[in-house]
Scaffold this active site. Structure first.
Site, PDB file in Angstrom:
ATOM      1  N   ASN A   9      91.745 -71.355  -5.100  1.00 45.44           N
ATOM      2  CA  ASN A   9      90.343 -71.500  -5.521  1.00 45.44           C
ATOM      3  C   ASN A   9      90.281 -71.058  -6.978  1.00 45.44           C
ATOM      4  OD1 ASN A   9      87.623 -71.473  -5.987  1.00 45.44           O
ATOM      5  ND2 ASN A   9      87.175 -69.750  -4.615  1.00 45.44           N
ATOM      6  N   TRP A  10      90.197 -72.037  -7.850  1.00 43.57           N
ATOM      7  CA  TRP A  10      90.235 -71.716  -9.280  1.00 43.57           C
ATOM      8  C   TRP A  10      88.922 -71.109  -9.776  1.00 43.57           C
ATOM      9  CZ3 TRP A  10      92.922 -76.663 -11.693  1.00 43.57           C
ATOM     10  CH2 TRP A  10      94.307 -76.583 -11.434  1.00 43.57           C
ATOM     11  N   LYS A  11      87.880 -71.160  -8.985  1.00 39.40           N
ATOM     12  CA  LYS A  11      86.563 -70.664  -9.413  1.00 39.40           C
ATOM     13  C   LYS A  11      86.198 -71.320 -10.754  1.00 39.40           C
ATOM     14  CE  LYS A  11      87.444 -66.694  -6.557  1.00 39.40           C
ATOM     15  NZ  LYS A  11      87.251 -65.281  -6.261  1.00 39.40           N
ATOM     16  N   HIS A  95      81.309 -69.597   0.060  1.00 44.04           N
ATOM     17  CA  HIS A  95      82.092 -68.524  -0.560  1.00 44.04           C
ATOM     18  C   HIS A  95      81.160 -67.345  -0.852  1.00 44.04           C
ATOM     19  CE1 HIS A  95      84.491 -66.272  -3.432  1.00 44.04           C
ATOM     20  NE2 HIS A  95      85.543 -66.915  -2.952  1.00 44.04           N
ATOM     21  N   GLU A  97      80.853 -65.509  -3.320  1.00 42.85           N
ATOM     22  CA  GLU A  97      80.232 -65.522  -4.652  1.00 42.85           C
ATOM     23  C   GLU A  97      79.004 -66.429  -4.662  1.00 42.85           C
ATOM     24  OE1 GLU A  97      83.805 -66.483  -6.740  1.00 42.85           O
ATOM     25  OE2 GLU A  97      84.587 -64.485  -6.291  1.00 42.85           O
ATOM     26  N   GLU A 167      87.301 -63.819   4.270  1.00 48.72           N
ATOM     27  CA  GLU A 167      87.458 -63.149   2.984  1.00 48.72           C
ATOM     28  C   GLU A 167      86.575 -61.911   2.937  1.00 48.72           C
ATOM     29  OE1 GLU A 167      88.965 -66.140  -0.208  1.00 48.72           O
ATOM     30  OE2 GLU A 167      86.817 -65.914  -0.338  1.00 48.72           O
ATOM     31  N   GLY A 173      89.308 -60.226  -5.648  1.00 47.95           N
ATOM     32  CA  GLY A 173      89.464 -59.925  -7.076  1.00 47.95           C
ATOM     33  C   GLY A 173      89.591 -58.450  -7.387  1.00 47.95           C
ATOM     34  N   SER A 213      92.666 -61.011  -2.806  1.00 46.78           N
ATOM     35  CA  SER A 213      93.809 -60.391  -3.489  1.00 46.78           C
ATOM     36  C   SER A 213      95.148 -60.764  -2.855  1.00 46.78           C
ATOM     37  CB  SER A 213      93.624 -58.865  -3.561  1.00 46.78           C
ATOM     38  OG  SER A 213      92.500 -58.549  -4.357  1.00 46.78           O
ATOM     39  N   GLY A 234      92.460 -66.753  -5.062  1.00 47.84           N
ATOM     40  CA  GLY A 234      91.754 -66.878  -6.333  1.00 47.84           C
ATOM     41  C   GLY A 234      92.704 -66.657  -7.503  1.00 47.84           C
ATOM     42  N   GLY A 235      92.730 -65.438  -8.019  1.00 47.37           N
ATOM     43  CA  GLY A 235      93.456 -65.108  -9.238  1.00 47.37           C
ATOM     44  C   GLY A 235      94.898 -65.592  -9.265  1.00 47.37           C
TER      45      GLY A 235
END
Ligand SMILES: O=C[C@H](O)COP(=O)(O)O
Length: 249
Positions: A9-11, A95, A97, A167, A173, A213, A234-235
């Protein structure tokens, strides 16, 4: 037997040029068959170029959100038809966010899940508790409610074909991953909720990922758990070397 699914997930990261450079870097590495299905969930602006670039490869493209109507006066929104036209296969829904910053609710998640399924997109439905909720002992109650309301009105067959991502918000993150055992416990519980609502076959077939993470050095332990069918990353999905290490183990 459920095929694991590793989704990046590149956000809100990567221009079209950066997205294409990433795909060109990973393509040769993923040319052969991988045990896990590989998905990149990119910003809307990069989806068309990415879908074109991954043609003929096992990489699938996902969006990070959608709107539930097919068209209309909804300024700024993107419909499932528009995503489908681009060659998008997956779409993240709910998600944390989006729940936190964009007022996503279990009801809107449910509308989006139904719209995605109606148009042949596979939803990745996100659930998970905040730190406050975990510390108050509400984790199971929260994920149960999000699962129940998010999947309300679906058939067992539809549920069997979608993906759920657990999640925990406190792990996103932060570098603070849930332990393998904690993630497995909650994911097994979610599978039990699916069993109660949609029956044993749907519970056996639905894929449930862990997210929060996930890195190359902790993914193996998570995926070794019997109920964890992959990761939403993500990251660590932003760097080609790290992404390849997540997918090819
Ligand atoms: O969708 C992905 C998750 O929010 C996890 O993000 P993270 O891997 O950077 O913690």
């Amino acid at each position: 037997m459920r095929q694991p699914i590793i989704a990046g997930n590149w956000k809100m990261h990567k221009t079209v040029a950066e997205a294409l450079a990433f795909v060109e870097a990973i393509k040769p590495e993923l040319a052969g068959a991988t045990a896990a299905e590989t998905v990149i969930c990119a910003p809307f602006t990069a989806l068309a170029s990415l879908a074109e670039a991954v043609k003929g490869t096992p990489i699938r493209i996902g969006a990070q959100d959608l709107f539930w109507e097919e068209q209309g006066a909804y300024t700024g929104e993107i419909s499932p038809l528009m995503l489908k036209e681009l060659g998008v296969s997956y779409v993240i829904v709910g998600h944390s966010e989006r729940r936190q910053y964009f007022a996503e609710t279990d009801e809107t998640v449910n509308k989006k899940v139904k719209a995605a399924l109606k148009h042949g997109l596979v939803p990745i439905v996100c659930v998970g508790e905040t730190l406050e909720q975990r510390e108050a002992g509400e984790t199971f109650q929260v994920v149960e409610q999000q699962t129940r309301l998010g999947l309300a009105g679906l058939t067992a067959e539809q549920v069997a074909g979608l993906v759920i991502a657990y999640e925990p918000v406190w792990a996103i993150g932060t570098g603070r991953t849930a332990t393998d055992a904690d993630a497995e416990e909650v994911i097994a519980y979610i599978r039990g909720v699916v069993n109660d609502l949609f029956g044993a076959e749907a519970a056996e077939r639905v894929r449930i990922q862990y997210g929060g993470s996930v890195k190359p050095d902790n993914i193996a332990g998570l995926l070794a758990q019997p109920n964890i069918d992959g990761a939403l990353v993500g990251g660590a999905s932003l760097d080609p070397v790290s992404f390849i290490a997540l997918v090819r183990r």
